[in-house]
Design a protein around this motif. Structure first.
Motif, PDB file in Angstrom:
ATOM      1  N   ASN A 137      12.438  30.690  30.118  1.00 36.48           N
ATOM      2  CA  ASN A 137      13.390  30.534  31.422  1.00 36.48           C
ATOM      3  C   ASN A 137      12.440  29.863  32.391  1.00 36.48           C
ATOM      4  O   ASN A 137      12.296  30.216  33.570  1.00 36.48           O
ATOM      5  N   SER A 192      15.767  31.158  27.351  1.00 33.17           N
ATOM      6  CA  SER A 192      15.495  29.887  26.844  1.00 33.17           C
ATOM      7  C   SER A 192      14.282  29.581  26.814  1.00 33.17           C
ATOM      8  O   SER A 192      13.236  29.679  27.390  1.00 33.17           O
ATOM      9  N   ALA A 204      17.003  33.651  22.154  1.00 37.87           N
ATOM     10  CA  ALA A 204      17.704  32.946  23.172  1.00 37.87           C
ATOM     11  C   ALA A 204      19.187  33.842  23.030  1.00 37.87           C
ATOM     12  O   ALA A 204      19.787  34.280  24.010  1.00 37.87           O
TER      13      ALA A 204
END
Length: 567
Positions: free
Chosen positions: A519, A491, A485
């Motif tokens: 993500n 993420s 990250a």
């Protein structure tokens, strides 16, 4: 209509209120008589050569058959010559009785004894047809005339045996087309024959009751057998035999129920070759007994050899769905079947009573490999795919990955339209889950654990172009996710991961499987490594690489930036 059922009449059942056979259980095998070389041979488009007959005879002996019908020597010179060959070349083991067939005609019986001269022990099988349709429409004779043919034949058989005292003789009589004969008349003829032979005075006698044409359901045949057993004289001194055919597709069932009804002996052929739809299949019936924990007294463990020899001698291919012997009979393509088989085999311990879903016997008992049990096509599911990886590559998948990967395999199968072999399944797994891009290869890692959790220092990339990732978290996966990250702005939310040790010992490899979202995009990967931590971290990196994009470009760019900053 040309297809008109009204031209046929239902077979009249036996009026029997005291039937006992439905409550019986077969607890021991009957005496088997293999008739491949006579009944089976006469049904072939191209009868067997002497070499083929010898090969099949040797197989029957090897399997453990003690009574083998070798031909009709009075009706065929090749059969006569083969009988002489076996005797003169001493090819018949001492514990094997050869059997030959003859009609109840004096000149044919005389020729039969000539063929058997010098045999240690033999069965002379004499017959004449007794059925209503044969009696009335073929021979134009009444009951007395048919009975007299049987008695005269039995008398000649008895008298001629005295001319060959060196042989241990067994006499066998068949009222041909027994199923189409009135039961009271069949019993009358049998009693008349036995009055000549007198089994009660020591002469071994077999009374064979043939379903020359299968005319009714197996339960009716069982009624007929039980009725005869209850009615004929000298029952305790004779062996009741059956010889079923398969016109209605129930030859094996009829023979099994006949044994329940009192029959002592069963005639048939390997793989059921015979007139019209075939004879009773010895392989199927013997294996049926075996599957119920009953010793079949014959050894059918080498099923591949059996099918090979029978096919070579009869020139008839074995159907792939032939019970116990066909190529596909232990094969599961269905996903639910495969899953059940895999789970049952995993739970089974050596020595347990066999109890595996969809497999009535252990395929290895008849020489089949487990590789043949589960095969994959578009109908297969997660269980089958998982089983193949476990069986051939020692790779165990978590349930979630079984489901996911099975869809990959199914798409491949649907595209190709056929079966997917083990090698292809493994290749698909490697390409979809195990393949590591050089730029995302785990080079090394260092985990520091303290009160706050774990701090990870990870080196990633191809040799000479590595990148250092740093992150922290409660565990190694969370720490490396944090590093990713930080470095790539991705993420990571791990949904599931599983670790497996492959093999035993300190050098055992490990497999890790991980599913996550990066993500918000779902991705999965797996990795093999020397230890579970390395495998888990590599799986995490490979999964994230699917979302980040071209891992090589990303890591190379980062590495170039690091190099420029350092300069």
């Amino acid at each position: 209509m040309a297809f008109d059922h009204r031209k046929y009449a239902a077979f009249k059942p036996v009026a029997k209120k005291d039937r006992r056979w439905p409550d019986q259980v077969i607890e021991k095998a009957p005496t088997w008589c293999a008739v491949d070389l006579r009944d089976g041979n006469q049904a072939l488009v191209k009868p067997m050569s002497v070499a083929q007959k010898q090969r099949l005879f040797d197989l029957l002996v090897k399997l453990g058959f003690k009574q083998i019908e070798i031909g009709f020597p009075a009706a065929s010179q090749p059969d006569f010559d083969f009988c002489r060959k076996l005797i003169e070349e001493n090819r018949i083991p001492e514990d094997v009785q050869i059997q030959v067939l003859t009609q109840a005609r004096p000149e044919l019986i005389e020729r039969t004894y000539e063929a058997l001269k010098g045999a240690r022990k033999a069965i002379v099988h004499v017959y004449n047809s007794t059925s209503t349709v044969q009696r009335e429409q073929v021979f134009g004779m009444d009951r007395a005339g048919i009975r007299d043919i049987a008695v005269r034949g039995a008398t000649v058989v008895r008298d001629m045996a005295r001319d060959y005292p060196e042989t241990e003789w067994t006499f066998q009589y068949s009222p041909e087309s027994f199923t189409g004969t009135e039961l009271d008349f069949a019993a009358e003829v049998i009693d008349a024959v036995n009055e000549v032979w007198r089994p009660d005075q020591g002469q071994p006698v077999i009374i064979n009751l043939p379903a020359t044409v299968e005319m009714a359901t197996p339960n009716v045949f069982a009624d007929q057998i039980e009725w005869i057993c209850d009615t004929v004289r000298f029952r305790e001194h004779i062996s009741i035999s059956v010889h079923t055919h398969n016109d209605r597709g129930c030859g094996v069932a009829a023979a099994e129920l006949a044994v329940m009804a009192g029959a002592d002996r069963v005639e048939g052929t390997l793989m059921g070759n015979g007139e019209r739809t075939g004879n009773m299949d010895l392989v199927t019936m013997a294996m049926n007994l075996y599957s119920q924990g009953v010793d079949p007294t014959v050894d059918l463990s080498g099923m591949a050899e059996i099918t090979e020899v029978v096919e070579a001698c009869t020139e008839i291919s074995t159907h792939p769905r032939h019970p116990y012997a066909g190529e596909l009979v232990f094969t599961a393509f269905s996903g639910s079947h495969q899953d059940a088989i895999r789970k049952c085999l995993a739970r089974r311990d050596e020595g347990d009573v066999w109890n595996v879903a969809y497999l009535p016997i252990d395929p290895s008992d008849v020489g089949r490999r487990y590789e043949e049990v589960v095969r994959i096509n578009s109908q297969s599911g997660k269980g089958g795919v998982a089983y193949v990886l476990e069986r051939d590559y020692d790779i165990s998948l978590p349930r979630w990955l079984q489901i996911e990967f099975s869809k990959v395999v199914q798409r491949e199968a649907e595209t190709g339209g056929g079966e997917i072999d083990s090698h292809t399944i493994h290749r698909l797994f490697e390409e979809r889950y195990l393949k590591v891009h050089d730029a995302w290869a785990l080079r090394s890692y260092d985990l520091h654990r303290d009160e706050a959790g774990v701090r990870a220092d990870v080196m990633v990339g191809r040799e000479g172009a590595t990148m250092k990732l740093e992150g922290a978290g409660l565990g190694a996966v969370e720490a490396v996710s944090d590093a990713l990250a930080t470095r790539f702005g991705v993420s990571v939310a791990v949904e599931a991961y599983d670790e497996y040790a492959l093999g035993e010992g300190t050098n055992a490899n490990a497999l890790a499987c991980i599913r996550l979202t990066a993500n918000g995009e779902p991705c999965s990967a797996a990795a093999l490594a020397e230890d579970t931590t390395s495998a888990t971290l590599q799986a995490l990196l490979s999964a994230v690489a699917q979302v980040v994009g071209d891992g090589g470009a990303s890591v190379s760019h980062a590495h170039q930036k690091e190099t420029a900053d350092a300069s």
